[in-house]
Design an enzyme around this catalytic site. Structure first.
Site, PDB file in Angstrom:
ATOM      1  N   GLY B 466      53.790  27.835  95.232  1.00 58.77           N
ATOM      2  CA  GLY B 466      54.464  29.139  95.159  1.00 58.77           C
ATOM      3  C   GLY B 466      53.720  30.154  95.998  1.00 58.77           C
ATOM      4  O   GLY B 466      52.602  29.877  96.484  1.00 58.77           O
ATOM      5  N   LEU B 467      54.311  31.318  96.164  1.00 61.68           N
ATOM      6  CA  LEU B 467      53.713  32.372  96.999  1.00 61.68           C
ATOM      7  C   LEU B 467      52.367  32.818  96.423  1.00 61.68           C
ATOM      8  O   LEU B 467      52.132  32.684  95.212  1.00 61.68           O
ATOM      9  CB  LEU B 467      54.661  33.576  97.048  1.00 61.68           C
ATOM     10  CG  LEU B 467      55.917  33.417  97.901  1.00 61.68           C
ATOM     11  CD1 LEU B 467      56.860  34.577  97.643  1.00 61.68           C
ATOM     12  CD2 LEU B 467      55.527  33.329  99.373  1.00 61.68           C
ATOM     13  N   PRO B 468      51.505  33.371  97.268  1.00 65.41           N
ATOM     14  CA  PRO B 468      50.287  33.977  96.741  1.00 65.41           C
ATOM     15  C   PRO B 468      50.662  35.049  95.717  1.00 65.41           C
ATOM     16  O   PRO B 468      51.601  35.819  95.949  1.00 65.41           O
ATOM     17  CB  PRO B 468      49.637  34.613  97.975  1.00 65.41           C
ATOM     18  CG  PRO B 468      50.216  33.877  99.145  1.00 65.41           C
ATOM     19  CD  PRO B 468      51.596  33.481  98.738  1.00 65.41           C
ATOM     20  N   GLY B 469      49.986  35.069  94.586  1.00 63.89           N
ATOM     21  CA  GLY B 469      50.280  36.059  93.563  1.00 63.89           C
ATOM     22  C   GLY B 469      51.409  35.662  92.639  1.00 63.89           C
ATOM     23  O   GLY B 469      51.787  36.411  91.735  1.00 63.89           O
ATOM     24  N   SER B 470      51.955  34.474  92.791  1.00 67.69           N
ATOM     25  CA  SER B 470      53.080  34.073  91.938  1.00 67.69           C
ATOM     26  C   SER B 470      52.607  33.677  90.542  1.00 67.69           C
ATOM     27  O   SER B 470      53.414  33.557  89.628  1.00 67.69           O
ATOM     28  CB  SER B 470      53.847  32.915  92.589  1.00 67.69           C
ATOM     29  OG  SER B 470      52.976  31.820  92.783  1.00 67.69           O
ATOM     30  N   GLY B 471      51.299  33.461  90.380  1.00 63.12           N
ATOM     31  CA  GLY B 471      50.787  33.137  89.045  1.00 63.12           C
ATOM     32  C   GLY B 471      50.330  31.695  88.907  1.00 63.12           C
ATOM     33  O   GLY B 471      50.112  31.220  87.790  1.00 63.12           O
ATOM     34  N   SER B 473      47.418  30.098  89.713  1.00 63.86           N
ATOM     35  CA  SER B 473      46.076  29.887  89.177  1.00 63.86           C
ATOM     36  C   SER B 473      46.021  30.251  87.695  1.00 63.86           C
ATOM     37  O   SER B 473      45.408  29.542  86.895  1.00 63.86           O
ATOM     38  CB  SER B 473      45.051  30.712  89.959  1.00 63.86           C
ATOM     39  OG  SER B 473      45.045  30.280  91.300  1.00 63.86           O
ATOM     40  N   SER B 540      50.505  25.779  99.351  1.00 58.52           N
ATOM     41  CA  SER B 540      51.144  24.651 100.031  1.00 58.52           C
ATOM     42  C   SER B 540      52.541  25.002 100.541  1.00 58.52           C
ATOM     43  O   SER B 540      53.539  24.500 100.036  1.00 58.52           O
ATOM     44  CB  SER B 540      51.178  23.407  99.123  1.00 58.52           C
ATOM     45  OG  SER B 540      51.573  23.693  97.802  1.00 58.52           O
TER      46      SER B 540
END
EC number: 2.7.1.25
Lengths: 268, 641
Positions: B466-471, B473, B540
């Protein structure tokens, strides 16, 4: 127009493929030049394969008993074609197995001369212009044909060869015979010689009702009756004849297996 | 001439030296030893008027001198050794003409010992004649030859039942053999074009239908040969030019090789496989003059390219868009000719086209005695047997499955400098990884079940994209905590964390990103195979890279698309990347540049803008139960104590 190929195109393409495989897979090659119609076509094909030059020596194992026309041809065209020509002489007939019939014994000088040349230069591949249709034992040949350390041919234990995948790893000290025109016929050779305008020795053309169909040593090769004085006439003659090509070669007729004995020992 | 007609003419009909146009076919004659192959060949040559003058008389004289009855087979068995042993040793090529075509006849020996010669002959044939002794009937060797013809891709087979004189020309005997061999061949997908009763010695059924077989109404042998079709046109397939050599005899750098299929012209855009480098053909070279126009299949050519690329022997040149697959893994159906059986784990030399590479036999999937057609053992393929094998290559090469291209879909195996077997490519890189040669992976001391029993789950790769900041991690950490609390063995693999160490050498180019994903997938898969649940949190962005990861992890892979809307992601900006990217100080950042490729089909999609972290973790857990990773029975460890 589609890229169609005719019969001669197909033969030529296959021979070029074999030449290039030999050059890619063996380290020290030489091409056996007997000055005859077949080996002249072979040199022409090598020049096609390598864009005008023959990148290995042409070896003439000389019995010193060839026709004068053949020596003249050799000296002229080795220069014109830019060949790296090596001429090596054969040992005298006295040094040859006395149990062989006379003509075969004489021909066996070439086998011995070839062995000497092989040792001298260390070739691991010898390109030879034999054809399947010439003679029954030659029909059994592989394109890449392994030879033993003594130059011998083991017809009963030849490696499989298919799909143009050739066996090209001779054991140390042994060599391979490579046969780029194995799949050609006598008529193919003449048709191609004509199409490509490849020079020939005039002995092949009829004079006084006779011509040579196959050129060997002057003392054991005889002309056959013929009126074919041009290549076109030779092709017409071949269409109609049922006389085998080597009819004028004395050694083939001495005993049933004389030729085979010679070939197993390393003769072409 | 219109295009279709000239195309046909280029393949089906070859002009003969005297200018006439007759199709040329090559046929092989196979069958059990002593069933009469050489006799049939001798008879065929005689009947078609192809014998040199005096040959017949010479052979009659030889026979008389040896006190033997005349044998047609003497004609071929010209070698002394053969006459002594009474068997044909090697393939012999003989040409003759029928009414409509030129025939190259390959006489293949039948003795089991010399099967390699039969294969050498049959591999070049357009069609085959399979010979059976009417008295002896269908033998192992007959069936074996039928199977090998099928294996070699020979499609047309005419069957002759010879020595009918020995069974009083019995139509019943003939019918029984015809039914048996037809069933065998049809079972192999090789329906016979004709089954013909003959007596080769006397000439019945060879060129003429004699009174003794007046009950038979099919074609005679010469007619059956007349009906064989020449090989299928290779010009119609995609371009394949395997590189034989690069010549630099003068200022030209010529790439030389034979066009195995398709055609090429100067100006064509080509791709060099397996590397995938692209160039244009500048010229087609030749001597004494360069050819003009398109060059078709079968031609040995030389080309120059419009740019200096590293090209080497064994590469395959194709047109862009129809290139062969590059692979380090091949499945093949092979025949084995070497004394030493071929076993799994064997180190071999493989040759495909002009490419030669070391390889390892990963598995023997099937081993069959073609005489019995029964499955033999599957640990090894014995001499003269056939089998299906899985091969891992030391170097990548370009190949086609045999069904797509017969020329670039076949290979040989060399042992000690000699061809020891050969076969057809069934499939290329079936999604499995190549095992590098000389590397012997050491397996864990524990079996997967032992870990599963303790952890109450199977190993898995849980891939969050998913996009950076999508949650990703945040979710990954929540899942890790949850699975651990339940007694499992989760391990977090965060893309950024790995970039700080293992992947520190990689940047953000597409190649480096692909390598980053590959390494992540390899580590995660290693953990999964050892029973852990590897939780990967990585942007990815490339769909292709994720597909590659799925191929590596195979059935352990579970993909979760964290589909939080882009504006929400940017607002969160937990690492400050969006701000930097907007300010132009962070290049190659996924999100702003719109280069994220959302998945099309995943095991689970989660939008973290519309659910809590805890709900999302529960949803992932349910998916893992549903897809067989977590055992859905008791998860209360205390209950088991």
């Amino acid at each position: 127009m589609q890229p169609g190929m005719d019969h001669l195109d197909a033969l030529e393409a296959q021979s070029i493929y074999i030449f290039r495989e030999a050059f890619a897979r063996l380290k020290k090659l030489a091409l056996l030049w007997s000055l005859g119609k077949d080996s002249n076509v072979m040199i022409w094909l090598a020049r096609k394969a390598f864009f005008g030059r023959v990148p290995f020596p042409a070896l003439h194992v000389d019995t010193q008993k060839k026709f004068p026309e053949m020596y003249a041809f050799r000296d002229h065209y080795s220069k014109e074609w830019g060949l790296d020509l090596k001429v090596d002489h054969c040992p005298p007939v006295e040094a040859i197995d006395p149990t062989l019939p006379p003509a075969a014994r004489s021909a066996a000088r070439k086998t011995e001369g070839l062995k000497l040349a092989l040792n001298k230069y260390g070739f691991d591949g010898l390109i030879a212009g034999i054809r399947r249709d010439e003679e029954a034992t030659r029909a059994k040949e592989r394109v890449f044909s392994p030879r033993g350390l003594e130059g011998g041919w083991d017809v009963r234990d030849q490696p499989p060869e298919f799909w143009d995948q050739f066996n090209a790893s001779p054991p140390p000290g042994a060599h391979l015979r490579i046969h780029p025109i194995l799949h050609w016929t006598e008529a193919d050779i003449w048709a191609y010689t004509k199409r490509e305008n490849i020079p020939i020795i005039p002995l092949y053309l009829a004079k006084d009702g006779k011509r040579y169909r196959s050129l060997g040593d002057a003392d054991i090769t005889f002309p056959v009756p013929s009126t074919a004085s041009t290549i076109d006439e030779i092709l017409i003659e071949l269409e109609g004849t049922k006389i085998p090509e080597r009819a004028g070669r004395a050694l083939d007729h001495e005993t049933e297996d004389a030729f085979e004995r010679l070939r197993v020992a390393g003769y072409l | 001439m219109n295009v279709i007609a000239s195309n046909l003419a280029s393949n089906a009909a070859l002009a003969t030296p005297n200018g006439t146009t007759r199709p040329q076919v090559s046929i092989v004659i196979v069958g059990h030893v002593d069933h009469g192959k050489s006799t049939l060949v001798g008879r065929l040559l005689h009947e078609t008027g192809s014998l040199p003058d005096g040959k017949l008389e010479m052979l009659k004289a030889v026979s008389a001198r040896r006190g033997m009855p005349f044998e047609w087979s003497f004609l071929l068995d010209a070698l002394q050794t053969e006459r002594d042993q009474g068997i044909t040793i090697d393939t012999t090529q003989i040409r003759f003409r029928t009414r409509s075509r030129d025939v190259v006849l390959i006489d293949a020996p039948g003795h089991a010992e010399f099967l390699r010669n039969m294969i050498t002959g049959a591999a070049q044939a357009d069609g085959a004649v399979l010979i059976i002794d009417a008295l002896e009937g269908v033998r192992d060797q007959t069936r074996r030859h039928g199977y090998l013809l099928h294996l070699l891709g020979v499609k047309q087979v005419a069957v002759v039942v010879n020595k009918m004189d020995r069974v009083d020309f019995s139509a019943e005997r003939f019918g029984a053999i015809r039914d048996e061999i037809s069933a065998h061949l049809t079972g192999l997908g090789l329906a016979p074009t004709a089954v013909i009763p003959i007596s080769a010695r006397d000439g019945d059924g060879v060129a003429e239908r004699t009174p003794k077989i007046d009950w038979y109404d099919g074609p005679v042998v010469v007619e059956a040969i007349d009906a064989l079709q020449p090989a299928r046109p290779l010009d119609e397939l995609a371009l394949r030019l395997p590189v034989q050599a690069i010549y630099k005899f003068d200022d030209r750098r010529i790439v030389a090789g034979r066009i195995e299929s398709g055609g090429l012209s100067a100006g064509d855009e080509i791709v060099i496989m397996p590397a995938g480098k692209i160039a244009n053909i500048r010229s087609v070279e030749g001597w004494p003059s360069s050819p003009t126009g398109a060059q078709g299949a079968g031609r040995s050519v030389g080309i120059t390219l419009d740019r200096e690329l590293f090209v080497e022997r064994g590469d395959v040149i194709a047109h862009v868009g129809s290139a062969p697959r590059d692979t380090r893994r091949i499945r093949a159906r092979i025949f084995w000719l070497h004394e030493q059986p071929l076993a799994a784990g064997a180190s071999i030399l493989l040759r495909l086209g002009n490419k030669e590479t070391r390889a390892v036999v990963v598995a023997i999937e099937k081993a069959v005695d073609p005489g019995e057609l029964s499955s033999a053992e599957t640990k090894a393929i014995a001499r003269n047997h056939v089998g299906e094998i899985d091969i891992s290559l030391a170097q990548p090469l370009a190949a086609d499955p045999y069904v797509d291209n017969p020329r670039t879909g076949r290979l040989v195996i060399e042992v000690n400098g000699r061809i020891a077997g050969g076969g057809l490519v069934l499939s290329v890189d079936a999604g499995q990884r190549a095992v590098p040669v000389d590397i012997v992976p050491v397996e864990s001391a524990l079996r997967p079940e032992e870990r599963s029993a303790r952890y109450r789950h199977n190993g898995a790769v849980v891939w969050l994209t998913g996009l950076p900041g999508s949650g990703k991690s945040t979710l990954a950490r929540a899942l890790e905590r949850k699975l651990f609390s339940d007694g499992g063995s989760p391990i977090l693999l965060d893309g950024d964390t790995l970039r700080a160490g293992l992947n520190g050498d990689l940047g953000f180019s597409p190649e480096d990103r692909a390598e980053n994903i590959r390494r992540l997938a390899e580590i995660a898969t290693h953990l999964a195979r050892n029973g852990h649940i590897a939780i990967v949190a990585a942007v990815s962005p490339s769909r292709e890279d994720r597909a590659a990861a799925r191929r590596i992890a195979d059935d352990t892979f579970r993909e979760i698309y964290v589909a939080t809307p882009a504006d929400v992601c940017e607002r969160r900006d937990p690492k400050g990347h969006y701000a930097k990217a907007r300010a132009g100080v962070l290049h190659g950042f996924t999100g702003i540049g719109n280069d994220y490729q959302p998945p099309e089909s995943v095991e689970l999609t989660i939008d973290t803008s519309s659910c809590t972290v805890s709900d999302a973790a529960d949803e992932i857990e349910r998916m893992l139960i549903r897809t067989g990773v977590l055992f859905d029975e008791v998860t209360d460890i205390a209950a088991n104590i």
